[in-house]
Design an enzyme around this catalytic site. Structure first.
Site, PDB file in Angstrom:
ATOM      1  N   PHE A  28      -1.819   8.089   4.335  1.00 29.38           N
ATOM      2  CA  PHE A  28      -2.579   8.664   5.452  1.00 29.38           C
ATOM      3  C   PHE A  28      -3.824   9.405   4.966  1.00 29.38           C
ATOM      4  O   PHE A  28      -4.102  10.535   5.397  1.00 29.38           O
ATOM      5  CB  PHE A  28      -1.715   9.633   6.270  1.00 29.38           C
ATOM      6  CG  PHE A  28      -0.589   9.015   7.051  1.00 29.38           C
ATOM      7  CD1 PHE A  28      -0.494   7.648   7.229  1.00 29.38           C
ATOM      8  CD2 PHE A  28       0.379   9.833   7.621  1.00 29.38           C
ATOM      9  CE1 PHE A  28       0.557   7.094   7.966  1.00 29.38           C
ATOM     10  CE2 PHE A  28       1.434   9.288   8.360  1.00 29.38           C
ATOM     11  CZ  PHE A  28       1.523   7.916   8.528  1.00 29.38           C
ATOM     12  N   LYS A  77       5.231   3.596  17.251  1.00 28.30           N
ATOM     13  CA  LYS A  77       5.240   2.502  16.280  1.00 28.30           C
ATOM     14  C   LYS A  77       6.462   2.638  15.391  1.00 28.30           C
ATOM     15  O   LYS A  77       6.691   3.698  14.794  1.00 28.30           O
ATOM     16  CB  LYS A  77       3.964   2.521  15.434  1.00 28.30           C
ATOM     17  CG  LYS A  77       3.823   1.317  14.500  1.00 28.30           C
ATOM     18  CD  LYS A  77       2.435   1.249  13.907  1.00 28.30           C
ATOM     19  CE  LYS A  77       2.242  -0.034  13.087  1.00 28.30           C
ATOM     20  NZ  LYS A  77       0.861  -0.143  12.570  1.00 28.30           N
ATOM     21  N   ASN A  86      -4.033   6.157  16.359  1.00 27.34           N
ATOM     22  CA  ASN A  86      -2.709   6.252  15.748  1.00 27.34           C
ATOM     23  C   ASN A  86      -2.610   7.586  15.016  1.00 27.34           C
ATOM     24  O   ASN A  86      -3.445   7.899  14.167  1.00 27.34           O
ATOM     25  CB  ASN A  86      -2.549   5.072  14.784  1.00 27.34           C
ATOM     26  CG  ASN A  86      -1.188   4.974  14.146  1.00 27.34           C
ATOM     27  OD1 ASN A  86      -0.760   5.885  13.463  1.00 27.34           O
ATOM     28  ND2 ASN A  86      -0.546   3.838  14.316  1.00 27.34           N
ATOM     29  N   ASN A 122       5.113   5.943   3.454  1.00 30.64           N
ATOM     30  CA  ASN A 122       4.326   6.606   2.417  1.00 30.64           C
ATOM     31  C   ASN A 122       4.143   8.108   2.614  1.00 30.64           C
ATOM     32  O   ASN A 122       3.417   8.741   1.862  1.00 30.64           O
ATOM     33  CB  ASN A 122       2.952   5.930   2.309  1.00 30.64           C
ATOM     34  CG  ASN A 122       3.074   4.475   1.912  1.00 30.64           C
ATOM     35  OD1 ASN A 122       3.859   4.138   1.033  1.00 30.64           O
ATOM     36  ND2 ASN A 122       2.315   3.616   2.569  1.00 30.64           N
ATOM     37  N   THR A 123       4.790   8.666   3.624  1.00 36.69           N
ATOM     38  CA  THR A 123       4.802  10.115   3.821  1.00 36.69           C
ATOM     39  C   THR A 123       6.251  10.575   3.767  1.00 36.69           C
ATOM     40  O   THR A 123       7.063  10.140   4.584  1.00 36.69           O
ATOM     41  CB  THR A 123       4.173  10.511   5.170  1.00 36.69           C
ATOM     42  OG1 THR A 123       2.783  10.148   5.163  1.00 36.69           O
ATOM     43  CG2 THR A 123       4.290  12.012   5.402  1.00 36.69           C
ATOM     44  N   ASN A 158       0.839  -1.204   0.000  1.00 34.12           N
ATOM     45  CA  ASN A 158       0.000   0.000   0.000  1.00 34.12           C
ATOM     46  C   ASN A 158       0.870   1.247   0.000  1.00 34.12           C
ATOM     47  O   ASN A 158       1.965   1.270   0.556  1.00 34.12           O
ATOM     48  CB  ASN A 158      -0.948  -0.006   1.210  1.00 34.12           C
ATOM     49  CG  ASN A 158      -0.374   0.731   2.407  1.00 34.12           C
ATOM     50  OD1 ASN A 158      -0.440   1.959   2.492  1.00 34.12           O
ATOM     51  ND2 ASN A 158       0.222  -0.026   3.340  1.00 34.12           N
ATOM     52  N   SER A 212       5.670   4.936   8.788  1.00 30.25           N
ATOM     53  CA  SER A 212       5.081   4.656   7.485  1.00 30.25           C
ATOM     54  C   SER A 212       6.044   5.075   6.381  1.00 30.25           C
ATOM     55  O   SER A 212       6.646   6.150   6.448  1.00 30.25           O
ATOM     56  CB  SER A 212       3.761   5.410   7.310  1.00 30.25           C
ATOM     57  OG  SER A 212       3.317   5.321   5.961  1.00 30.25           O
ATOM     58  N   ASN A 264       5.662  -1.695  11.658  1.00 25.65           N
ATOM     59  CA  ASN A 264       4.897  -1.169  10.532  1.00 25.65           C
ATOM     60  C   ASN A 264       5.228  -1.992   9.276  1.00 25.65           C
ATOM     61  O   ASN A 264       5.864  -3.036   9.358  1.00 25.65           O
ATOM     62  CB  ASN A 264       5.244   0.308  10.319  1.00 25.65           C
ATOM     63  CG  ASN A 264       4.081   1.121   9.785  1.00 25.65           C
ATOM     64  OD1 ASN A 264       3.358   0.678   8.895  1.00 25.65           O
ATOM     65  ND2 ASN A 264       3.895   2.320  10.330  1.00 25.65           N
ATOM     66  N   THR A 265       4.811  -1.506   8.120  1.00 21.84           N
ATOM     67  CA  THR A 265       5.105  -2.195   6.860  1.00 21.84           C
ATOM     68  C   THR A 265       6.571  -2.025   6.489  1.00 21.84           C
ATOM     69  O   THR A 265       7.274  -1.159   7.012  1.00 21.84           O
ATOM     70  CB  THR A 265       4.230  -1.643   5.731  1.00 21.84           C
ATOM     71  OG1 THR A 265       4.459  -0.225   5.613  1.00 21.84           O
ATOM     72  CG2 THR A 265       2.758  -1.894   6.011  1.00 21.84           C
TER      73      THR A 265
END
Length: 354
Positions: free
Chosen positions: A118, A215, A145, A183-184, A114, A181, A244-245
């Site tokens: 967010f 996390k 979260n 993705n940011t 993914n 994450s 996390n991922t």
């Protein structure tokens, strides 16, 4: 039945569209008045209850952040048997996330990639919703979260997180700082100690009495994980969520050409299991027994959950296997855990993390 539905229908839909379809059904459970009937079938055995963070969790197994971005389906998820629901990631400012497509199935690997980014309605909108949830006596434990708003420069991240924490902490049973994450842009850099220490200190102050966890990513080197453990203990935080991922693509069965076409994003599911378990053991070997450690990443079956508990997890979360297992996944895990406990002659698993 669900396997057939997934094979014939859901797997043919865009993954995000399939998620929204399933999400609407779960959200409607309490609204249609059938949730209590479902709950009779799915409620965890009382022997599974865990005391942690000053709270009573009806089961050690909960749903990880990412499934319910804004807290719309907390009651429905609880009625499916999850002992706690972590909503989010929620940012101070509302944001649409990255462009679609941004969610991809790797069926051969029982995994997802993914790059959602967010997507959420922002802290203020979530606060009104969560305040109503917090007043309900019959609901799962609620984790919230929080992450950095995409438009906020990294150098202003502390104020951004403080804003979310101050708005949302009053309605959360526990609060999670997400700095992991992929993705940011710039977010994972906040895991560096020079940036992480002042961030966590500020969020802890803004959170007040609400338990605070951080996390972390599975891609950190072991020494980085240990340094974060030491920081968490020094600052007096309540726990760590690992992990996390991952940005790794090693060992996948899915063809490399398919992975290349998908592009960047966080990988979750079965391929993450080994590293997630390694990080859990690393953390538990470093922190006091009283610190809450929540393990997430590659969890599928009751045996997987039990393995994490035996490795020192206080609680365990899942998400990706929900896509492949269907709505009775939590029930299956909880029943499996109860059988394991009975076979081991264990009536309950006392936990003092608080």
């Amino acid at each position: 039945m669900y396997r057939l539905l997934f094979s014939l229908v859901l797997s043919r839909l865009d993954p995000e569209d399939a998620h929204h379809l399933a999400f609407r059904v779960i959200r409607m459970l309490p609204l249609l008045g059938v949730g209590r009937l479902v709950e009779r079938f799915t409620a965890p055995d009382p022997s599974l209850a865990v005391e942690a963070l000053g709270l009573r969790f009806p089961s050690p197994f909960g749903v990880a952040a990412g499934f319910d971005k804004d807290g719309h389906a907390v009651r429905g998820l609880g009625q499916l048997g999850f002992g706690h629901v972590e909503v989010g990631t929620i940012t101070a400012l509302a944001q649409p996330g990255n462009e679609r497509p941004r969610l991809f199935r790797l069926v051969a690997d029982r995994a997802l990639i993914n790059r959602m980014g967010f997507n959420n309605g922002g802290a203020d909108a979530a606060a009104g919703r969560l305040s109503r949830l917090a007043r309900l006596s019959h609901r799962p434990v609620l984790g919230v979260n929080i992450g950095k708003s995409r438009v906020t420069p990294v150098e202003d991240a502390v104020a951004d997180y403080e804003r979310s924490a101050s708005v949302l902490a009053p309605y959360a049973d526990y609060l999670v700082v997400n700095v992991s994450s992929p993705n940011t842009p710039g977010l994972r850099g906040l895991q560096e100690l020079d940036a992480l220490a002042p961030l966590l200190e500020s969020v802890r102050a803004a959170a007040g009495a609400t338990p605070l966890l951080v996390k972390i990513a599975p891609d950190l080197a072991d020494e980085e994980v240990l340094r974060i453990c030491d920081l968490v203990v020094r600052l007096g935080l309540d726990g760590i969520i690992a992990t996390n991922t991952t940005i790794s693509r090693e060992g996948l069965r899915t063809a490399t050409s398919v992975i290349d076409d998908i592009g960047p994003g966080g990988l979750s599911g079965a391929p993450l299991a080994a590293r997630s378990l390694d990080v859990l053991r690393l953390i538990r070997g470093r922190v006091p027994a009283s610190l809450c450690v929540i393990s997430v990443g590659g969890v599928d079956t009751a045996d997987d959950v039990q393995e994490r508990l035996e490795a020192g997890a206080t609680l365990v979360q899942g998400y990706t296997a929900f896509i492949y297992r269907g709505p009775l996944w939590a029930r299956s895990v909880n029943r499996g855990l109860a059988r394991i406990r009975r076979s081991h002659g264990v009536q309950s698993r006392p936990t003092s993390a608080s």
